[in-house]
Scaffold this motif. Sequence first.
Motif, PDB file in Angstrom:
ATOM      1  N   ALA A  53     -62.965  71.777 -96.098  1.00  0.00           N
ATOM      2  CA  ALA A  53     -62.760  72.376 -94.778  1.00  0.00           C
ATOM      3  C   ALA A  53     -61.301  72.785 -94.640  1.00  0.00           C
ATOM      4  O   ALA A  53     -60.415  72.235 -95.287  1.00  0.00           O
ATOM      5  CB  ALA A  53     -63.139  71.386 -93.693  1.00  0.00           C
ATOM      6  N   SER A  54     -61.081  73.762 -93.746  1.00  0.00           N
ATOM      7  CA  SER A  54     -59.723  74.278 -93.607  1.00  0.00           C
ATOM      8  C   SER A  54     -58.870  73.389 -92.696  1.00  0.00           C
ATOM      9  O   SER A  54     -57.663  73.417 -92.762  1.00  0.00           O
ATOM     10  CB  SER A  54     -59.775  75.699 -93.053  1.00  0.00           C
ATOM     11  OG  SER A  54     -60.459  75.669 -91.818  1.00  0.00           O
ATOM     12  N   SER A  55     -59.524  72.589 -91.830  1.00  0.00           N
ATOM     13  CA  SER A  55     -58.743  71.759 -90.919  1.00  0.00           C
ATOM     14  C   SER A  55     -59.569  70.526 -90.546  1.00  0.00           C
ATOM     15  O   SER A  55     -60.789  70.525 -90.714  1.00  0.00           O
ATOM     16  CB  SER A  55     -58.429  72.551 -89.650  1.00  0.00           C
ATOM     17  OG  SER A  55     -59.648  72.771 -88.951  1.00  0.00           O
ATOM     18  N   PRO A  56     -58.905  69.491 -90.040  1.00  0.00           N
ATOM     19  CA  PRO A  56     -59.674  68.299 -89.631  1.00  0.00           C
ATOM     20  C   PRO A  56     -60.724  68.644 -88.575  1.00  0.00           C
ATOM     21  O   PRO A  56     -61.813  68.097 -88.580  1.00  0.00           O
ATOM     22  CB  PRO A  56     -58.606  67.367 -89.048  1.00  0.00           C
ATOM     23  CG  PRO A  56     -57.295  67.871 -89.526  1.00  0.00           C
ATOM     24  CD  PRO A  56     -57.452  69.319 -89.845  1.00  0.00           C
ATOM     25  N   ALA A  57     -60.385  69.577 -87.672  1.00  0.00           N
ATOM     26  CA  ALA A  57     -61.349  69.937 -86.617  1.00  0.00           C
ATOM     27  C   ALA A  57     -62.602  70.560 -87.232  1.00  0.00           C
ATOM     28  O   ALA A  57     -63.730  70.252 -86.845  1.00  0.00           O
ATOM     29  CB  ALA A  57     -60.702  70.916 -85.641  1.00  0.00           C
ATOM     30  N   GLU A  58     -62.386  71.481 -88.207  1.00  0.00           N
ATOM     31  CA  GLU A  58     -63.535  72.113 -88.874  1.00  0.00           C
ATOM     32  C   GLU A  58     -64.376  71.057 -89.574  1.00  0.00           C
ATOM     33  O   GLU A  58     -65.597  71.080 -89.529  1.00  0.00           O
ATOM     34  CB  GLU A  58     -63.048  73.145 -89.913  1.00  0.00           C
ATOM     35  CG  GLU A  58     -62.693  74.492 -89.331  1.00  0.00           C
ATOM     36  CD  GLU A  58     -63.920  75.223 -88.769  1.00  0.00           C
ATOM     37  OE1 GLU A  58     -65.009  75.142 -89.368  1.00  0.00           O
ATOM     38  OE2 GLU A  58     -63.790  75.871 -87.717  1.00  0.00           O
ATOM     39  N   LYS A  59     -63.679  70.138 -90.246  1.00  0.00           N
ATOM     40  CA  LYS A  59     -64.402  69.086 -90.979  1.00  0.00           C
ATOM     41  C   LYS A  59     -65.267  68.284 -90.005  1.00  0.00           C
ATOM     42  O   LYS A  59     -66.455  68.054 -90.257  1.00  0.00           O
ATOM     43  CB  LYS A  59     -63.390  68.179 -91.683  1.00  0.00           C
ATOM     44  CG  LYS A  59     -64.029  66.966 -92.362  1.00  0.00           C
ATOM     45  CD  LYS A  59     -62.975  66.113 -93.058  1.00  0.00           C
ATOM     46  CE  LYS A  59     -63.577  64.798 -93.500  1.00  0.00           C
ATOM     47  NZ  LYS A  59     -62.609  63.945 -94.206  1.00  0.00           N
ATOM     48  N   ALA A  60     -64.651  67.891 -88.895  1.00  0.00           N
ATOM     49  CA  ALA A  60     -65.396  67.099 -87.916  1.00  0.00           C
ATOM     50  C   ALA A  60     -66.565  67.894 -87.351  1.00  0.00           C
ATOM     51  O   ALA A  60     -67.676  67.384 -87.181  1.00  0.00           O
ATOM     52  CB  ALA A  60     -64.463  66.671 -86.786  1.00  0.00           C
ATOM     53  N   LYS A  61     -66.343  69.194 -87.088  1.00  0.00           N
ATOM     54  CA  LYS A  61     -67.397  70.048 -86.521  1.00  0.00           C
ATOM     55  C   LYS A  61     -68.590  70.133 -87.476  1.00  0.00           C
ATOM     56  O   LYS A  61     -69.740  69.917 -87.090  1.00  0.00           O
ATOM     57  CB  LYS A  61     -66.839  71.443 -86.241  1.00  0.00           C
ATOM     58  CG  LYS A  61     -67.886  72.417 -85.705  1.00  0.00           C
ATOM     59  CD  LYS A  61     -67.368  73.835 -85.554  1.00  0.00           C
ATOM     60  CE  LYS A  61     -68.044  74.731 -86.571  1.00  0.00           C
ATOM     61  NZ  LYS A  61     -67.657  76.131 -86.490  1.00  0.00           N
ATOM     62  N   TRP A  62     -68.291  70.426 -88.745  1.00  0.00           N
ATOM     63  CA  TRP A  62     -69.387  70.565 -89.715  1.00  0.00           C
ATOM     64  C   TRP A  62     -70.091  69.237 -89.940  1.00  0.00           C
ATOM     65  O   TRP A  62     -71.313  69.178 -90.039  1.00  0.00           O
ATOM     66  CB  TRP A  62     -68.862  71.127 -91.045  1.00  0.00           C
ATOM     67  CG  TRP A  62     -68.777  72.612 -91.015  1.00  0.00           C
ATOM     68  CD1 TRP A  62     -67.792  73.361 -90.458  1.00  0.00           C
ATOM     69  CD2 TRP A  62     -69.738  73.533 -91.546  1.00  0.00           C
ATOM     70  NE1 TRP A  62     -68.066  74.702 -90.599  1.00  0.00           N
ATOM     71  CE2 TRP A  62     -69.267  74.843 -91.270  1.00  0.00           C
ATOM     72  CE3 TRP A  62     -70.944  73.398 -92.224  1.00  0.00           C
ATOM     73  CZ2 TRP A  62     -69.943  75.988 -91.654  1.00  0.00           C
ATOM     74  CZ3 TRP A  62     -71.626  74.532 -92.609  1.00  0.00           C
ATOM     75  CH2 TRP A  62     -71.126  75.820 -92.319  1.00  0.00           C
ATOM     76  N   PHE A  63     -69.300  68.191 -90.020  1.00  0.00           N
ATOM     77  CA  PHE A  63     -69.897  66.863 -90.255  1.00  0.00           C
ATOM     78  C   PHE A  63     -70.858  66.512 -89.118  1.00  0.00           C
ATOM     79  O   PHE A  63     -72.001  66.121 -89.343  1.00  0.00           O
ATOM     80  CB  PHE A  63     -68.776  65.820 -90.361  1.00  0.00           C
ATOM     81  CG  PHE A  63     -69.286  64.428 -90.628  1.00  0.00           C
ATOM     82  CD1 PHE A  63     -70.015  64.152 -91.782  1.00  0.00           C
ATOM     83  CD2 PHE A  63     -69.049  63.383 -89.733  1.00  0.00           C
ATOM     84  CE1 PHE A  63     -70.489  62.875 -92.041  1.00  0.00           C
ATOM     85  CE2 PHE A  63     -69.527  62.107 -89.980  1.00  0.00           C
ATOM     86  CZ  PHE A  63     -70.251  61.850 -91.140  1.00  0.00           C
ATOM     87  N   ARG A  64     -70.409  66.745 -87.876  1.00  0.00           N
ATOM     88  CA  ARG A  64     -71.262  66.429 -86.724  1.00  0.00           C
ATOM     89  C   ARG A  64     -72.494  67.338 -86.700  1.00  0.00           C
ATOM     90  O   ARG A  64     -73.615  66.898 -86.479  1.00  0.00           O
ATOM     91  CB  ARG A  64     -70.444  66.576 -85.443  1.00  0.00           C
ATOM     92  CG  ARG A  64     -71.156  65.997 -84.207  1.00  0.00           C
ATOM     93  CD  ARG A  64     -70.371  66.209 -82.935  1.00  0.00           C
ATOM     94  NE  ARG A  64     -70.249  67.624 -82.618  1.00  0.00           N
ATOM     95  CZ  ARG A  64     -69.099  68.298 -82.620  1.00  0.00           C
ATOM     96  NH1 ARG A  64     -67.966  67.679 -82.933  1.00  0.00           N
ATOM     97  NH2 ARG A  64     -69.052  69.587 -82.319  1.00  0.00           N
ATOM     98  N   SER A  65     -72.245  68.631 -86.954  1.00  0.00           N
ATOM     99  CA  SER A  65     -73.365  69.596 -86.881  1.00  0.00           C
ATOM    100  C   SER A  65     -74.437  69.268 -87.922  1.00  0.00           C
ATOM    101  O   SER A  65     -75.632  69.273 -87.615  1.00  0.00           O
ATOM    102  CB  SER A  65     -72.855  71.016 -87.135  1.00  0.00           C
ATOM    103  OG  SER A  65     -71.886  71.346 -86.192  1.00  0.00           O
TER     104      SER A  65
END
Length: 1696
Positions: A1032-1044
């Motif tokens: 992921a490009s950023s922690p926010a993206e990582k968290a978003k994809w992980f949750r989704s």
Amino acid sequence: MEMQISSGEEDGSGERGLLHTWRGYSYSTTPERVLLSRPVLQAALGARHGVLLVEGGQVYSFGELPWKQNQTSSVVTEPVLEAVLSEQHVVFVAAGSAHSGVVTEDGGVHMWGENAHGQCGLLGLSVIPNPTPVGVLDSESTPPQTVKILEVACGDQHTLALSAKHEVWAWGSGCQLGLNTSTFPVWKPQKVEPLAGRHVLQVACGAAHSLAVVRSSEALVPRKPPQDKCGQCHQLLYTMTDKEDHVIISDGHHCPLGVELDCSETKSALEGSPEQVKQGKSSPSEPVPSVSTQIPRSPTSITIPESTLLSDSTPASEPQIQVPASSQEPTIEVSTEHETSPVANGEVCVEASESCTLEPDGCRATGGKYSPFPDEQAVKAYLKRLSDHALAEHVAKAPSTLHSAQLSSDPADPFTSDPLIPVAQSVTPMGSALNNLVVSCASAVGERVVSTYEALSLRKVIGYWAPGEGRERVEERLRLEEPMQGKKSSSLGDIREEEAELSRRLSLPGLLSQGTHALLLLHPVYRLLSPRLLRRTSRPRARAIPLTPGGIPEADAHLPSLQTEVWSWGRGQEGQLGHGDLLPRLQPVCVKSLNGKEVLRVAAGAHHSLALTAQSQVFSWGCNTSGQLGHMELPTSFPHLAKLSDGIRVWDIGAGQQHTLLLADGDCMQPILYYSGQQVKEVAEQTEEEEQTGEYTQQPVLLPFCMNLGYVSSVCAGGQTCAALTDRNVMGFIASLHELAAAERKYYCKLSNIKSLLLQPLLKLDSLSSGLGQSTAGLLQNMIGRLSRLSQLTGQNSASLTSFLRRSRDIRGLVILDDAHLFLDTYSEYCSAVGDLLVMGGFQALVKPCHDVFGKGAEVVQRLSECSEEGLPLADVLPHLFYLPIKHLHEYGRLLLKLATCYEVSSVDYQKLQDACSKYESMALHLKKRRKEAECTLHFWKSFPGKMTDSLRKPSRRLICESSNKAMTLQNAGRFSVNWFMLFNDALVHAQFSTHHIFPLATLWVEPISEENTGLYCLKVTSPEETFTLLASSPAEKAKWFRSINQAVEQALSGLGHDGIPPSTGVAQRADPPISRTASYTFYKDSRLKEATYEGRWVSGKPHGRGVVKWLDGRMYTGAFKNGLEDGFGDYVVPNKNLNSCDHYQGQWKDGKMHGFGTFRYTSGEVYEGSFQDNMRHGHGMLRSGKLNSTSPSVFIGQWQYDKKSGYGVFDDITRGEKYMGMWLDDQRQGNGVVVTQFGLYYEGAFSNNKMMGTGVLLSEDDTTFEGEFSEDWTLNGKGMLTMPNGDYIEGSFSGVWGTGLKMSGSYYKPSLYDSDKEKAHALKLGRLAVHSEEKWKAVFVECWNRLGCDCPGQGQTTTAWDNIAVELTANLRQQRDSPELLSRSHHKTLESLECIPHHVGPVTLEVYHTIRRYLVKACDTPLHPLGRLVETLVSVYRMTYVGVGANRRLLPQAVNEIKSYLSRIFQLVRFLFPDLPEEGGSLADPPKETGISDPAGKQLESPKPGCVVSSSALLLPVLLPRLYPPLFTLYALEKEKEDDVYWECVLRLNKQPDLALLAFLGVQQKFWPVTVTVHGEKQQVLSSTKDACFASAVETLQQISTTFTPSDKLQVIQLTFEEITQQVLTLLKQDFLWSMDDLFPVFLFVVLRARIRNLGSEVSLIEDLMDPCVQHGEHGIMFTTLKACYYQIQHEKVT
């Protein structure tokens, strides 16, 4: 501020149930309020009086009450209480012209008022002053039962009652009763039979007619193939005629008057049986009554000879209808539409004397008046042309059919009729239109001829017509081709009103039934199908989409039904029956034109009728002299809509003498009132004429004062009066209820409009399905189906709310609260359907058809969509329109909240409303979210590259997130590779350039990788066959994809798919989906599972737990998995194509291979049961060959290595009758072995290459022995010695097969008696060349050691062994819990007791020893314990060896040694499990206190003496020997046969002697002879003749030796026998006494003889062989020696 009210007393009584009455509609009219102390619940108005029901169930009357005798004036201004009813609790009131009726809570009926015509149902009185009970009895039931009544309706001279079983009962006078009688009045209530069995919802009475709302039979009954004949009059229900280029089809048949004639009438009019009482009951095969009515006065009549008209079985005799030529003016009125037969006052006109001019109650219908033809010639010419054309067309269409041949055979006759079609002649009232008049009789196409029209592809027409298909074309034709003089025929209704009927018919399954009536008719009104239309519709097209929900069951029982019909009967002179004519009907007939109109209520005025529909419209018909119908349409004998301006939704109706009152929703909050009919002048001296000519309304007018009344909850009308029940709005509660109901009615009208204005015209479009494509058409169909379901539910709810307003005010009955789930599910399903269509671009595809149908602007769509934005493209307006229902959910939420505020916060009702409100609100938000998802997905597909779209785009697939912005890439990807990730609600898609891979979510695991070491934001994704890392490009993206991903996986697993979790379920969503889950997956990579599908449990990407794998070639595994491999118990099936059956393995697996115990059934019929290793037979196992059902399979039991027989094994070749016991190598007999045959041959020796080869010994049954060299089976070859039974022997070299001639060269010896060499001959010791007993069954013991966790015997940890035992027992207990039938209850108890392990510290004491012994007994008793499994296997191999052919006496020594070896080897296991146990022969720690130790159960298990010595036989024989006893004892008996025979002969001989003689013979000392004996409890003297009496108890004791198994038990019996003898001698001598052997032996010999033990020799040998060595020199040893001596003594006894 207003005070909160609780549900209990929500309105003060003054505010609820206020009654206002008034007359007329002028501005000056002001309603009067009727003052009563309690709220009025229901009002009913008669001609000049009224009845009121108030709270508490009391009844008041007001108005003119001439039947009240004690009244000073018959006019009552104030309401008076009907005191007679004060005891009863009344629930329903009704008023007729001059009589009244009420229904009580228990279903009883009370009537009072005028009774001259029996309308009160009470015999003999013309006036009933006070309410009197009327008994409604069902005489059909025995004993007759009282019928419970729900409601009553009163007319002028009759009363109807609706029973709790929804049947109708009637009494009074007139044809309006609907009863099959002509004698009036009917005093006793009778059931209206034609409606029996139907579900009647409501009844209403006019002055002389009756109406009923009936639940449509389609709603109740599974659909049957249509009948083609009327059940009563046997006329064809359907007719079809050919006219120029049109086919005219009709099913407009109604039975003549719905009448059943009584006998006299029947005979003159119809030759038929009067018994065919119930409609539709007679079968089509019954003789058809023909109608042959002749009316001589008519200038020309169609005469049909009766004989020819009777149904004839031969088709050749088709009667011809003669048209006599005549120069006079003709009047031919022929109509197969049967409903128009004339009737005057309920009688059929058939008398020849009667004039043709009938006067049915003032409506004149004369013969010639309405004829539309100028002269006879015109008629003839028209008929001729018509029939010729029809004939020509039939011949052309179906030249091969018999009928067409017959039809064309006589062209001279203008009419040819099938014998099954009676033609009725009648006078048609109300000028029938041209085609209705003539065509219906011209070339009346017979039922059979109809079938030739199948050639016209009518089958396809019917199959493919979308509802409403070609409707406009039909109307066009009707307009073009019929310049109709005056109005349309009464039977041709307004076609638009028939739309619902057509769509209902077209959505019927199975439209074509078999047989002669192959063509179902498309419409009750005649339809004209041009051949062009037929050709066009015969092209294949998509399935028709019914707009009425055909297959949907009525939602819930407590929702009102919308599928209703209206039935009417009685006088019809004003057209009030609605059948399009003015004729009376003696029995209920369905008003066809109201079918499918969703009628909820009917009301009957004096001579007009009203029907209120679920769409809040009012149909009216009947007398319209004062404009009371609310429209000026003609004919008034046919239902038409009352003219109301748009947006006025009627929800209650009342009908009086000449006026109609409507209660409706307008634009304001309060309900409004409309009036249509006569203005009533308030002048008292009004005359009749004035009344008739007074002014009246052209259409309903608004009553100006209605806004002052408050909230009107219901209206009624009667005579010239109107009444309204109103409530004042307290606390906003009433207003909120009204608002809720009005909103629902408005919404239902909206949904109906979408269906009728938008969908129906669209579905008529020819090119619709081809333009949309198959999949989109399917989705559209699905959406329309869901919309219909939603619409139906809304309609039912709106009807339910409306009746709720009329009825109670307790919110507990609201369906919208009680069945919220029903609404939420329906909305959710509908929303999914709209979303699916949207995602697939369906609305875009609908744009063109919409332009085609509605023009460029498509204003209809814009108007329906209520879209606020201007200039939106149609593709956006359509989804907006179809998503409108979501808004209504918010409306539900808002209104329920508004209702909730009227309650105390703490009350239950408040809570209930609050909960429902939040459910609807959250569902609305949830659906909004889903709409947004669908729109995003559509947008995504538009921007997505085309090729992949086709394969990835699915209706239910929604996009959650995607990585086109490079926010998520593949770690370690190549520099130039493109990796695009898309997360959908059912899969994660990884796209690269032109390829893509789909990972189903159910088998996807995702975990975050910590950034500590790498500094990268990564997610690890695991699927069954791949693992990759996303960057992921950023922690926010990582968290978003992980949750989704996790949320999507969780939803996919919960099976909610793209619906997500509906809020109504209240499921709290977990953050992470479970690591262990159940899912299905098909493998695609190259491996042993390629293209196999696995369904079952998973853990982190691997099958783990129970599951099923299916391969494409038919293989299937069902069972346990571990880390992706088969492990544990499993079932494996491999199909064998050649033999058309399967290999089937059931058993243990390890690491994906068969490993452990299992059963393999081969296709060849062989069965292997035993151990496997690495998919091969390895270890101990048994193979049965030969077909199982054949009588002679061969069986091998023994050791296997790598799929081959190797080691010791027993092979029973049953076909040859041989049994081999010996060593094997690579499936061949190799090494030492023994063969026995069924003929008594015995061989022991060497085998090589599966043959007897090498040194061996062969014995035959008669003891002939050969010892020497063998080369083949049973073939002697080489040196050897042949010994005869008598001891002679030959030494030398031999050759030849045993049993045939032997060649030999050698020396013959005959040993002399004194030759010392004879010892040599007998020195032959069998068993030397057999396999040593310790070598046998090694594999069995090794497997037991392995089970205990030891690689080889004696090496391993005791603790590990106990752990393994515990695991095995627990597993078996668990399995037993899963399938309790596998184990008996005692078994289960044994298992539970084994869970306790005997532990001890220090040396083994006697007590501990007994605990161990008890444990072993239980352990060996269950096969689920390793020791028990071992014992069970040993028992089965032992029996396999020594049963059948193996029962050979020469095998006895081996059998005994085998048991001894078992004992020593099991004892080794026991000492391993209990290491402190002394070795064989060792002593226990402390010596026992007492000598005899008996089992707690009382059964002595080993001899008490050696209690302190440990021995394997004492410990284990009690467990083992009882199971091995039968084969072992058989061998002993065979071995000792000769000796036992000698012994037995002697026993029999000596037993002939009496006791004293035998005692003397045996030399027993006189002092031991018994003097007296006890027989049967009596003492008797011993005489010389006494027999079998002395020492009887000792004899009985000794006989028990045969019932025991182990040597120790047998020795115990001998000891008891000695004790019994001693006991008896002691009583004789009366002094202490010690035996000497010389004294004892003869006495014991006597006892042995008298005991008569048959196989004593075998018993003695068995004890000797298996006796515990430590016992031999003790007391038991001496006793046993005594017994043995007796046995030998008896054999050699000389009898002198």
